[in-house]
Design an enzyme around this catalytic site. Structure first.
Site, PDB file in Angstrom:
ATOM      1  N   LYS A   1     -74.826  49.447 -46.062  1.00  0.00           N
ATOM      2  CA  LYS A   1     -74.078  50.170 -45.045  1.00  0.00           C
ATOM      3  C   LYS A   1     -75.016  51.179 -44.395  1.00  0.00           C
ATOM      4  O   LYS A   1     -75.626  51.994 -45.101  1.00  0.00           O
ATOM      5  CB  LYS A   1     -72.895  50.895 -45.696  1.00  0.00           C
ATOM      6  CG  LYS A   1     -71.780  49.960 -46.177  1.00  0.00           C
ATOM      7  CD  LYS A   1     -71.016  49.390 -45.003  1.00  0.00           C
ATOM      8  CE  LYS A   1     -69.763  48.642 -45.458  1.00  0.00           C
ATOM      9  NZ  LYS A   1     -69.075  48.027 -44.304  1.00  0.00           N
TER      10      LYS A   1
ATOM     11  N   ASP B   1     -74.972  46.219 -42.380  1.00  0.00           N
ATOM     12  CA  ASP B   1     -73.738  46.453 -41.638  1.00  0.00           C
ATOM     13  C   ASP B   1     -73.786  47.834 -41.009  1.00  0.00           C
ATOM     14  O   ASP B   1     -73.818  48.846 -41.713  1.00  0.00           O
ATOM     15  CB  ASP B   1     -72.534  46.342 -42.582  1.00  0.00           C
ATOM     16  CG  ASP B   1     -71.212  46.370 -41.829  1.00  0.00           C
ATOM     17  OD1 ASP B   1     -71.225  46.503 -40.584  1.00  0.00           O
ATOM     18  OD2 ASP B   1     -70.155  46.246 -42.480  1.00  0.00           O
TER      19      ASP B   1
ATOM     20  N   GLU C   1     -74.836  43.201 -38.869  1.00  0.00           N
ATOM     21  CA  GLU C   1     -73.394  43.160 -38.626  1.00  0.00           C
ATOM     22  C   GLU C   1     -72.927  44.333 -37.769  1.00  0.00           C
ATOM     23  O   GLU C   1     -73.256  45.476 -38.053  1.00  0.00           O
ATOM     24  CB  GLU C   1     -72.695  43.184 -39.996  1.00  0.00           C
ATOM     25  CG  GLU C   1     -71.186  43.105 -39.940  1.00  0.00           C
ATOM     26  CD  GLU C   1     -70.580  43.000 -41.349  1.00  0.00           C
ATOM     27  OE1 GLU C   1     -71.301  42.617 -42.291  1.00  0.00           O
ATOM     28  OE2 GLU C   1     -69.388  43.307 -41.490  1.00  0.00           O
TER      29      GLU C   1
ATOM     30  N   ASP D   1     -67.823  41.957 -36.784  1.00  0.00           N
ATOM     31  CA  ASP D   1     -66.758  42.275 -37.743  1.00  0.00           C
ATOM     32  C   ASP D   1     -65.611  42.976 -37.011  1.00  0.00           C
ATOM     33  O   ASP D   1     -64.625  42.333 -36.632  1.00  0.00           O
ATOM     34  CB  ASP D   1     -67.329  43.129 -38.884  1.00  0.00           C
ATOM     35  CG  ASP D   1     -66.266  43.517 -39.904  1.00  0.00           C
ATOM     36  OD1 ASP D   1     -65.094  43.149 -39.716  1.00  0.00           O
ATOM     37  OD2 ASP D   1     -66.587  44.195 -40.901  1.00  0.00           O
TER      38      ASP D   1
ATOM     39  N   LYS E   1     -61.216  39.030 -41.877  1.00  0.00           N
ATOM     40  CA  LYS E   1     -60.526  39.793 -42.925  1.00  0.00           C
ATOM     41  C   LYS E   1     -59.030  39.580 -42.765  1.00  0.00           C
ATOM     42  O   LYS E   1     -58.503  39.642 -41.647  1.00  0.00           O
ATOM     43  CB  LYS E   1     -60.841  41.288 -42.800  1.00  0.00           C
ATOM     44  CG  LYS E   1     -62.300  41.600 -43.049  1.00  0.00           C
ATOM     45  CD  LYS E   1     -62.607  43.076 -42.885  1.00  0.00           C
ATOM     46  CE  LYS E   1     -64.091  43.322 -43.152  1.00  0.00           C
ATOM     47  NZ  LYS E   1     -64.504  44.683 -42.789  1.00  0.00           N
TER      48      LYS E   1
HETATM   49 MG   LIG Z   1     -68.339  45.104 -41.699  1.00  0.00          MG
END
Ligand SMILES: [Mg+2]
Length: 370
Positions: A163, A191, A218, A243, A267
């Site tokens: 992240k 990401d 991402e 995403d 998701k």
């Molecule tokens: Mg993500």
């Protein structure tokens, strides 16, 4: 078979360590659990983990919509009629995918239990045998992230999702530190959670990242800027994943039409559950886009639902459903064989919910019946 009652629980799942992404820090994970019971006594479990940064749904709005709109709507309906249930929900309330997922997932659990088959048998049958678990590294100082990665490599992890998303210079330093520490055999995915904002910042970053062998990048730019993704994609060899910019069918159409990504992160909480996720996977497959299934850091219930989707569809090439590994206490018993996940053959989601723990973690609850 008809739905008799819908029970809704607002809970808080205790995290072992705070979860930090570019836009928020979570000390604990709030979630909503649904328990749907049919007239014949079958119980199905569902979950909604709304993320207001992504879909605009909050914990409170999701609880209220389930209680006042969606739960009363599905009482008396057949939980096996997925297409019809989703049409009813979509006509009644626009968007609110996490709330719809809480109904959808519980219905898949019920139908699996009724037919005595795992949920993946309802979505295409078992295709993948097992998936490696990717360890997520929260944003921290470069050396801290590198040390955490080295520890995880010793535990057997072979891939990381970093992240980042603070600023380009410090993020590049983070990625370089982890790469130098773990060597070139280990997979690194990055990401940005929209943190670099636009294509100019992202292009500066990718120039420095091209030598660091990252699997993919991402969501570097703002969710709704699909055109920025197109621009970056034409100027880099690093594969790009969308995403937050993908929620449902509308965004998927645009991504496919503009060839805006190599991969998408599906998701259940963004698209409305297992059934809509399968539709997105089919669209992606037709366009040659690879899929990942991700989560909003969900309990065993939501995570298991994601696994059933991923295991039954060849468009999914990676999974990131590590919620249960992050909790010090969970309502369910989804088993991780670190660093792999292997689904059981138990019917439905295959998750046993501990109602004592559920009661302990519940802050508010209600029952909707006929
Ligand atoms: Mg993500």
């Amino acid at each position: 078979m008809k739905i008799k009652t819908v029970e809704i629980f607002k809970i808080e799942l205790p995290l072992i360590e705070p979860f930090i992404v570019s836009y928020a820090t979570y000390p604990n994970m709030p979630s909503i659990i649904t328990k749907i019971t049919t007239e014949c006594g079958i119980v199905g479990w569902g979950e909604a983990v709304p993320d207001e940064h992504v879909t605009g749904e909050t914990l409170e709005s999701t609880y209220a919509i389930l209680k006042h709109q969606l739960a009363p709507l599905v009482i008396g309906e057949n939980p096996m009629a997925f297409e019809r249930l989703h049409e009813m929900m979509d006509k009644a309330v626009y968007n609110v995918p996490a709330a719809k997922a809480a109904i959808d997932i519980a219905c898949f659990d019920i139908v699996g239990k009724k037919l005595q088959v795992p949920a993946y048998q309802l979505t295409g049958g078992r295709y993948h045998h097992k998936f490696p678990i990717t360890h997520v590294l929260s944003i921290a100082e470069p050396q801290q992230m590198a040390e955490e990665a080295a520890r995880r490599v010793e535990m057997g992890y072979r891939s990381f999702k970093m992240k980042v998303g603070r600023d380009v210079a410090s993020d590049v330093a983070r990625i370089r530190a982890v790469r130098e520490r773990v060597g070139h055999e280990i997979a690194i995915r990055v990401d940005v959670n929209q943190g670099w904002g636009n294509s100019a910042n992202t292009l500066q970053a990718v120039r420095q990242l091209e030598m660091l062998q990252i699997d993919w990048l991402e969501q570097p730019v703002r969710a709704d800027d699909i055109d920025a993704m197109v621009e970056i994609k034409t100027k880099t060899t690093i594969p790009l994943m969308i995403d937050e910019g993908l929620r449902g069918v509308r965004e998927m159409r645009e991504i496919i039409a503009k060839r805006a990504a190599d991969k998408v992160n599906i998701k259940l909480m963004k698209c409305g559950g297992i059934y809509p996720a399968m539709k997105l996977a089919h669209m992606a497959e037709m366009a040659g886009i690879e899929c990942q299934i991700g989560s909003m850091v969900e309990s065993s219930v939501g995570s298991a639902a994601g696994f059933h989707v991923a295991f039954s569809n060849k468009a999914f090439t990676s999974v990131e459903l590590t919620g249960p590994l992050k909790f010090s206490k969970d309502i369910g018993d989804l088993h991780y064989d670190v660093p792999f996940i292997q689904l059981t053959e138990k019917p439905g989601l295959g998750v046993e919910v501990d109602e004592t723990i559920l009661a302990e973690l519940t802050n508010e609850q209600c029952v909707v019946a006929q």
